[in-house]
Motif scaffolding. Structure first.
Motif, PDB file in Angstrom:
ATOM      1  N   ARG A   1       0.845  -1.192   0.000  1.00 27.01           N
ATOM      2  CA  ARG A   1       0.000   0.000   0.000  1.00 27.01           C
ATOM      3  C   ARG A   1       0.879   1.240   0.000  1.00 27.01           C
ATOM      4  NH1 ARG A   1      -2.743   2.917   4.422  1.00 27.01           N
ATOM      5  NH2 ARG A   1      -1.637   1.557   5.871  1.00 27.01           N
ATOM      6  N   LEU A   2       0.519   2.226  -0.815  1.00 23.21           N
ATOM      7  CA  LEU A   2       1.242   3.482  -0.881  1.00 23.21           C
ATOM      8  C   LEU A   2       0.355   4.620  -0.384  1.00 23.21           C
ATOM      9  CD1 LEU A   2       2.835   3.076  -4.432  1.00 23.21           C
ATOM     10  CD2 LEU A   2       3.836   2.454  -2.220  1.00 23.21           C
ATOM     11  N   LEU A   3       0.971   5.685   0.079  1.00 19.06           N
ATOM     12  CA  LEU A   3       0.264   6.874   0.562  1.00 19.06           C
ATOM     13  C   LEU A   3       0.588   8.065  -0.318  1.00 19.06           C
ATOM     14  CD1 LEU A   3       0.823   6.699   4.445  1.00 19.06           C
ATOM     15  CD2 LEU A   3      -1.023   5.679   3.092  1.00 19.06           C
ATOM     16  N   PRO A   4      -0.236   9.104  -0.237  1.00 11.63           N
ATOM     17  CA  PRO A   4       0.165  10.361  -0.889  1.00 11.63           C
ATOM     18  C   PRO A   4       1.491  10.842  -0.318  1.00 11.63           C
ATOM     19  CG  PRO A   4      -2.134  10.431  -0.218  1.00 11.63           C
ATOM     20  CD  PRO A   4      -1.565   9.197   0.394  1.00 11.63           C
ATOM     21  N   ALA A   5       2.214  11.640  -1.087  1.00  6.91           N
ATOM     22  CA  ALA A   5       3.535  12.110  -0.660  1.00  6.91           C
ATOM     23  C   ALA A   5       3.475  12.751   0.718  1.00  6.91           C
ATOM     24  CB  ALA A   5       4.079  13.104  -1.676  1.00  6.91           C
ATOM     25  N   GLN A   6       4.496  12.496   1.522  1.00 11.70           N
ATOM     26  CA  GLN A   6       4.548  13.051   2.871  1.00 11.70           C
ATOM     27  C   GLN A   6       4.636  14.575   2.817  1.00 11.70           C
ATOM     28  OE1 GLN A   6       8.079  12.174   5.140  1.00 11.70           O
ATOM     29  NE2 GLN A   6       7.024  12.322   7.099  1.00 11.70           N
ATOM     30  N   PRO A   7       3.881  15.268   3.666  1.00 14.25           N
ATOM     31  CA  PRO A   7       3.980  16.736   3.708  1.00 14.25           C
ATOM     32  C   PRO A   7       5.354  17.165   4.205  1.00 14.25           C
ATOM     33  CG  PRO A   7       2.006  15.929   4.845  1.00 14.25           C
ATOM     34  CD  PRO A   7       2.862  14.740   4.585  1.00 14.25           C
ATOM     35  N   PRO A   8       5.760  18.395   3.926  1.00 10.54           N
ATOM     36  CA  PRO A   8       7.032  18.901   4.462  1.00 10.54           C
ATOM     37  C   PRO A   8       7.037  18.828   5.987  1.00 10.54           C
ATOM     38  CG  PRO A   8       6.138  20.395   2.811  1.00 10.54           C
ATOM     39  CD  PRO A   8       5.061  19.389   3.104  1.00 10.54           C
ATOM     40  N   ALA A   9       8.209  18.521   6.542  1.00 14.08           N
ATOM     41  CA  ALA A   9       8.316  18.337   7.989  1.00 14.08           C
ATOM     42  C   ALA A   9       9.135  19.454   8.615  1.00 14.08           C
ATOM     43  CB  ALA A   9       8.953  16.989   8.305  1.00 14.08           C
ATOM     44  N   SER A  10       8.759  19.794   9.838  1.00  7.34           N
ATOM     45  CA  SER A  10       9.563  20.677  10.682  1.00  7.34           C
ATOM     46  C   SER A  10      10.325  19.810  11.682  1.00  7.34           C
ATOM     47  CB  SER A  10       8.684  21.677  11.430  1.00  7.34           C
ATOM     48  OG  SER A  10       7.976  22.506  10.535  1.00  7.34           O
ATOM     49  N   THR A  11      11.544  20.204  12.002  1.00  8.09           N
ATOM     50  CA  THR A  11      12.425  19.396  12.844  1.00  8.09           C
ATOM     51  C   THR A  11      12.718  20.124  14.149  1.00  8.09           C
ATOM     52  OG1 THR A  11      13.463  18.411  10.895  1.00  8.09           O
ATOM     53  CG2 THR A  11      14.691  18.278  12.963  1.00  8.09           C
ATOM     54  N   VAL A  12      12.706  19.366  15.235  1.00 14.47           N
ATOM     55  CA  VAL A  12      13.072  19.891  16.552  1.00 14.47           C
ATOM     56  C   VAL A  12      14.214  19.046  17.094  1.00 14.47           C
ATOM     57  CG1 VAL A  12      12.294  20.466  18.881  1.00 14.47           C
ATOM     58  CG2 VAL A  12      10.680  20.576  16.960  1.00 14.47           C
ATOM     59  N   VAL A  13      15.258  19.702  17.605  1.00 18.91           N
ATOM     60  CA  VAL A  13      16.405  19.020  18.190  1.00 18.91           C
ATOM     61  C   VAL A  13      16.590  19.526  19.611  1.00 18.91           C
ATOM     62  CG1 VAL A  13      18.890  18.598  18.028  1.00 18.91           C
ATOM     63  CG2 VAL A  13      17.515  18.787  15.938  1.00 18.91           C
ATOM     64  N   GLY A  14      16.779  18.595  20.534  1.00 15.99           N
ATOM     65  CA  GLY A  14      17.047  18.960  21.918  1.00 15.99           C
ATOM     66  C   GLY A  14      18.212  18.163  22.466  1.00 15.99           C
ATOM     67  N   THR A  15      19.087  18.810  23.237  1.00 19.67           N
ATOM     68  CA  THR A  15      20.188  18.114  23.905  1.00 19.67           C
ATOM     69  C   THR A  15      19.938  18.113  25.399  1.00 19.67           C
ATOM     70  OG1 THR A  15      21.514  20.136  24.048  1.00 19.67           O
ATOM     71  CG2 THR A  15      21.813  18.741  22.095  1.00 19.67           C
ATOM     72  N   PHE A  16      20.364  17.043  26.072  1.00 15.42           N
ATOM     73  CA  PHE A  16      19.967  16.829  27.461  1.00 15.42           C
ATOM     74  C   PHE A  16      21.162  16.480  28.339  1.00 15.42           C
ATOM     75  CE2 PHE A  16      16.239  16.263  24.904  1.00 15.42           C
ATOM     76  CZ  PHE A  16      15.203  16.771  25.665  1.00 15.42           C
ATOM     77  N   PRO A  17      21.053  16.825  29.643  1.00 12.40           N
ATOM     78  CA  PRO A  17      22.152  16.554  30.574  1.00 12.40           C
ATOM     79  C   PRO A  17      22.221  15.102  31.036  1.00 12.40           C
ATOM     80  CG  PRO A  17      20.362  17.637  31.735  1.00 12.40           C
ATOM     81  CD  PRO A  17      19.979  17.621  30.282  1.00 12.40           C
ATOM     82  N   SER A  18      21.186  14.297  30.739  1.00 10.15           N
ATOM     83  CA  SER A  18      21.208  12.881  31.110  1.00 10.15           C
ATOM     84  C   SER A  18      20.238  12.120  30.219  1.00 10.15           C
ATOM     85  CB  SER A  18      20.821  12.677  32.584  1.00 10.15           C
ATOM     86  OG  SER A  18      19.421  12.843  32.757  1.00 10.15           O
ATOM     87  N   VAL A  19      20.466  10.817  30.114  1.00 10.80           N
ATOM     88  CA  VAL A  19      19.544   9.988  29.336  1.00 10.80           C
ATOM     89  C   VAL A  19      18.188   9.915  30.018  1.00 10.80           C
ATOM     90  CG1 VAL A  19      21.360   8.640  28.232  1.00 10.80           C
ATOM     91  CG2 VAL A  19      20.416   7.865  30.412  1.00 10.80           C
ATOM     92  N   SER A  20      18.164  10.019  31.339  1.00 10.89           N
ATOM     93  CA  SER A  20      16.885   9.992  32.058  1.00 10.89           C
ATOM     94  C   SER A  20      16.040  11.210  31.723  1.00 10.89           C
ATOM     95  CB  SER A  20      17.124   9.920  33.569  1.00 10.89           C
ATOM     96  OG  SER A  20      17.725   8.698  33.928  1.00 10.89           O
ATOM     97  N   HIS A  21      16.681  12.383  31.677  1.00 10.97           N
ATOM     98  CA  HIS A  21      15.942  13.587  31.279  1.00 10.97           C
ATOM     99  C   HIS A  21      15.345  13.409  29.885  1.00 10.97           C
ATOM    100  CE1 HIS A  21      18.183  15.545  34.598  1.00 10.97           C
ATOM    101  NE2 HIS A  21      17.244  16.477  34.551  1.00 10.97           N
ATOM    102  N   ALA A  22      16.139  12.886  28.967  1.00 10.71           N
ATOM    103  CA  ALA A  22      15.668  12.725  27.591  1.00 10.71           C
ATOM    104  C   ALA A  22      14.529  11.718  27.500  1.00 10.71           C
ATOM    105  CB  ALA A  22      16.828  12.292  26.695  1.00 10.71           C
ATOM    106  N   SER A  23      14.637  10.599  28.204  1.00  9.73           N
ATOM    107  CA  SER A  23      13.598   9.580  28.104  1.00  9.73           C
ATOM    108  C   SER A  23      12.283  10.071  28.699  1.00  9.73           C
ATOM    109  CB  SER A  23      14.048   8.289  28.794  1.00  9.73           C
ATOM    110  OG  SER A  23      14.298   8.480  30.172  1.00  9.73           O
ATOM    111  N   ARG A  24      12.373  10.902  29.703  1.00 10.45           N
ATOM    112  CA  ARG A  24      11.134  11.450  30.267  1.00 10.45           C
ATOM    113  C   ARG A  24      10.550  12.544  29.369  1.00 10.45           C
ATOM    114  NH1 ARG A  24      13.816   8.881  33.932  1.00 10.45           N
ATOM    115  NH2 ARG A  24      12.701   7.867  35.655  1.00 10.45           N
ATOM    116  N   ALA A  25      11.394  13.231  28.644  1.00 16.47           N
ATOM    117  CA  ALA A  25      10.892  14.187  27.654  1.00 16.47           C
ATOM    118  C   ALA A  25      10.128  13.466  26.546  1.00 16.47           C
ATOM    119  CB  ALA A  25      12.058  14.987  27.071  1.00 16.47           C
ATOM    120  N   VAL A  26      10.589  12.271  26.186  1.00 23.23           N
ATOM    121  CA  VAL A  26       9.872  11.471  25.187  1.00 23.23           C
ATOM    122  C   VAL A  26       8.438  11.229  25.645  1.00 23.23           C
ATOM    123  CG1 VAL A  26       9.718   9.195  24.108  1.00 23.23           C
ATOM    124  CG2 VAL A  26      11.926  10.359  24.259  1.00 23.23           C
TER     125      VAL A  26
END
Length: 456
Positions: free
Chosen positions: A212-237
């Motif tokens: 199965r195919l879909l219509p072309a994906q719309p343009p995407a906006s990207t967000v990047v974040g850096t974290f002081p620990s993996v725990s902080h990052a996983s909770r942000a998820v």
């Protein structure tokens, strides 16, 4: 090859050059990307171009009691296409036909096409094939179907199985059956199409796939974040996924970031303990709201730096960095590649637990993750010439799977069980499910010819 040998019959039955017995060529097909040191040597290599030729090959195996290992592009990370001594190796690399049907928005393909080639063909008609493993440029569609492969966009768009509408499969006795078709809805009989998705070649050889195919994906906006620990990052998820399902939400820890920076030299933050990469492809105001929500979640959970961009080139550069993680970490040593997943609420416990295992066993474990769907790839790097380190690495490998199971998760989210993980499968699914699996295998392959040693 002696004229009277059984293999000579197969050589005569197939087009010239289809069967290869040269030792140097066979040696290149012994291992897949799991690099199993115990890989065997095939009896011969068969490279068919059609379903008929696959049938000839399977019938020959059935008649002579010869095992058959099916291989796509050889990118399996769980040993699913490792060669077996005395078995025939069937490579689908020459099965490359493709047809796009615009009225049904489907692609009917042979299994040897690369994932990227299907994407390109669909894009030429303004359509999109979403599943996108990090290895999309070098992995085959047949292998994707055999393992139910995922990728970066699965958090929103799903895995390979969500796009498989139909299959043609050659069974262990040489019969070719068609399952499903180009229709979107089909409730006729048991869902046998889905049975073969993720079956890792133990039930039959897939020779044609309708996607199965879909219509072309719309343009995407990207967000990047850096974290002081993996725990902080996983909770942000969790703060993001509690509210929305972004188009992409990926995780890299410090070991990975530094390995990728050494590999690509693109200015990644070496001092960060973790990085999250998210994208939204929602249109207009909805997309802007998603980007704002993601930034707020990252900032609220300790992001040292957080920025967004609508530049597709810049966004793709970060996605490419994430896809480069495994080849980059491979430069640190031999790898044992994990593929464990957990329900999203357990993601912080899994990531923290992997760090504890790395410390306890004194091994290097780089962690990357399709964080938005809870699928992580802890990469255990070790020196194979150091026996003690090798033993600790293998011990950590098992402990990580035990940890995932204890958290209600899985030993494989997208790479498959293969040969490397089958010892842990009963612990996850239980004896009743293992008995059901064996019963299905025995019904379709009573002589155990197909992909011996995989999964069961």
């Amino acid at each position: 090859m002696a004229p009277g040998s059984p293999l000579s019959d197969l050589i005569r039955a197939l087009p010239p050059g289809s069967v290869v017995t040269h030792a140097d060529t066979l040696a290149t097909y012994r291992q897949d990307r799991a690099l199993d040191p115990d890989a065997g040597t095939p009896l011969a290599l068969v490279r068919p171009t059609s379903t008929d030729e696959v049938q000839e090959t399977v019938r020959w195996c059935a008649a002579h009691g010869v095992k058959l290992v099916t291989r796509g592009a050889g990118t399996s990370l769980s040993g699913g296409s490792t060669a077996v001594d005395g078995a025939l190796m069937l490579s689908t690399e020459r099965m490359r036909a493709l047809h796009i049907d615009l009225p049904t928005r489907t692609a009917t393909v042979q299994p040897g096409l690369m994932n990227s080639e299907v994407k390109v063909a669909a894009a030429q008609h303004g359509l999109w094939y979403p599943p996108d493993p990090s290895s999309f440029e070098i992995c085959s569609i047949g292998g994707n179907v055999a393992t139910n492969a995922g990728g970066l966009c699965c958090v929103k768009y799903g895995v390979t199985g969500d796009y498989v509408l139909g299959l043609q499969v050659v069974l262990a006795d040489g019969r070719a059956v068609r399952l499903g078709g180009r229709q979107i809805k089909d409730s006729a009989g048991l869902s046998l199409t889905k049975l073969f998705v993720g079956s890792e070649g133990v039930l039959g050889v897939i020779t044609e796939i309708t996607l199965r195919l879909l219509p072309a994906q719309p343009p995407a906006s990207t967000v990047v974040g850096t974290f002081p620990s993996v725990s902080h990052a996983s909770r942000a998820v969790l703060a993001v996924t509690d509210r929305i399902r972004p188009a992409l939400l990926e995780f890299m820890d410090k070991v990975t970031l530094n390995a990728v920076e050494d590999h690509l030299r693109m200015g990644l933050p070496r001092e960060a303990e973790a990085l999250l990469l998210a994208q939204s492809d929602a249109p207009g105001a909805a997309g802007r709201a998603e980007v704002e929500l993601i930034q707020e979640a990252f900032t609220a959970h300790g992001a040292a730096e957080c920025f967004s961009t609508d530049d597709p080139v810049e966004g793709e550069a970060f996605a490419a960095a994430r896809r480069a993680a495994i080849p980059a970490v491979e430069k640190l040593g031999s790898l044992l590649l994990e593929d464990v997943g957990v329900p999203l609420p357990a993601l912080p416990d899994l990531i923290d637990g992997v760090a504890a295992i790395a410390a306890a066993e004194d091994v290097t474990i780089a962690v990357i993750a399709h964080a938005g769907d809870g699928n992580t790839h802890p990469l255990i790097a070790f020196d194979p010439t150091d026996a003690a380190q090798r033993e600790r690495a293998h011990r950590a490998f098992g402990q990580i799977m035990d940890l995932a199971i204890s958290l209600g998760g899985t030993i494989t989210g997208e790479h498959g069980v293969g040969r490397l993980k089958k010892a842990w499968l009963p612990d996850q699914v239980g004896s009743d499910v293992m008995q059901m699996t064996a019963a299905i295998k025995n019904a379709l392959d009573p002589d155990g010819l197909l992909n011996p040693g995989v999964m069961l």
